[in-house]
Design a protein around this motif. Structure first.
Motif, short mmCIF file in Angstrom:
data_model
loop_
_atom_site.label_atom_id
_atom_site.label_comp_id
_atom_site.label_asym_id
_atom_site.label_seq_id
_atom_site.Cartn_x
_atom_site.Cartn_y
_atom_site.Cartn_z
N LEU A 69 0.83 -1.22 0.00
CA LEU A 69 0.00 0.00 0.00
C LEU A 69 0.86 1.26 0.00
N ARG A 70 1.93 1.23 0.79
CA ARG A 70 2.81 2.39 0.86
C ARG A 70 3.46 2.65 -0.49
N GLU A 72 2.29 1.71 -3.43
CA GLU A 72 1.26 2.16 -4.36
C GLU A 72 0.93 3.64 -4.15
N MET A 73 0.85 4.06 -2.89
CA MET A 73 0.58 5.48 -2.61
C MET A 73 1.73 6.36 -3.09
N LYS A 74 2.98 5.90 -2.86
CA LYS A 74 4.14 6.68 -3.34
C LYS A 74 4.11 6.82 -4.86
N GLU A 76 1.45 6.66 -6.80
CA GLU A 76 0.36 7.55 -7.17
C GLU A 76 0.73 9.02 -6.94
N ILE A 77 1.41 9.28 -5.83
CA ILE A 77 1.83 10.66 -5.55
C ILE A 77 2.86 11.13 -6.57
N LYS A 80 1.03 11.85 -9.79
CA LYS A 80 0.32 13.12 -9.71
C LYS A 80 1.28 14.30 -9.80
#
Length: 203
Positions: A69-70, A72-74, A76-77, A80
């Motif tokens: 999850l971490r 994937e969030m990195k 995505e950030i 963006k």
């Protein structure tokens, strides 16, 4: 000695003073262990091997899920941020900013043009007012000079008329004779309006 001083302090402060409770002392690292705990041996609590295996497996699964999850969030950030800096969103934002800039520049040009027209109208009005004021000043100056010339001419004519009555060497004897022949009585009284009300007879 300090304890005795503290015990005597409430007496010094009076009956209403709060009583002081001495603080509990702590053991230093160099003090020996207590006698009741001298033979104590620290033993870890017993652990069931099967339960420990299940706990370790679940912790490893939890760690893998959280790491995924971490990551994937990195990702995505980062996507963006890249999109905001160099991607389609940045292009759309730049295009919107350019359109807004062009619109504002058009508004600014229209406002500048309107203000320029108003300024030119105001300058023309001020120029017309200045010309009218100069023309009026010139007319007033000409009228004033004409009035001065008329006054001078009238003064010259008056002096010319008075010069006919001047006493000169030629008519000196004649004037003396006229003054001697015409006697003037200055012994009279006048009222508030300047009329002669009483005059004495000439001797």
């Amino acid at each position: 000695m300090l304890a005795a001083g503290l015990r005597g302090l409430p007496g010094l402060l009076g009956r209403g003073a709060p009583s002081l409770v001495p603080a509990r002392g702590r053991k230093t690292r160099f003090d020996p262990p207590a006698k009741s705990k001298a033979d104590r041996i620290k033993v870890p609590p017993p652990v069931d091997p099967a339960e420990l295996l299940v706990i370790l497996e679940r912790f490893e699964q939890y760690r893998r899920v959280v790491n995924a999850l971490r990551l994937e969030m990195k990702e995505e950030i980062k996507f963006k941020n890249y999109d905001n800096r160099h991607g389609e969103t940045a292009k759309l934002r730049k295009k919107a900013q350019d359109e807004e800039h062009q619109r504002l520049m058009a508004l600014n040009d229209a406002e500048n043009k309107r203000l320029l027209e108003r300024r030119l109208e105001r300058l023309q009005k001020e120029e017309l007012l200045e010309k009218a004021r100069k023309l009026q000043g010139d007319q007033y100056r000409v009228a004033f000079q004409e009035e001065v010339l008329k006054n001078k001419e009238a003064e010259v004519l008056h002096l010319q008329e008075e010069s006919q009555n001047f006493v000169t060497l030629e008519n000196l004897d004649q004037r003396i004779e006229e003054c001697l022949n015409q006697t003037q009585n200055y012994n009279f009284a006048i009222d508030k309006d300047g009329r002669i009300v009483k005059r004495t007879a000439m001797p």
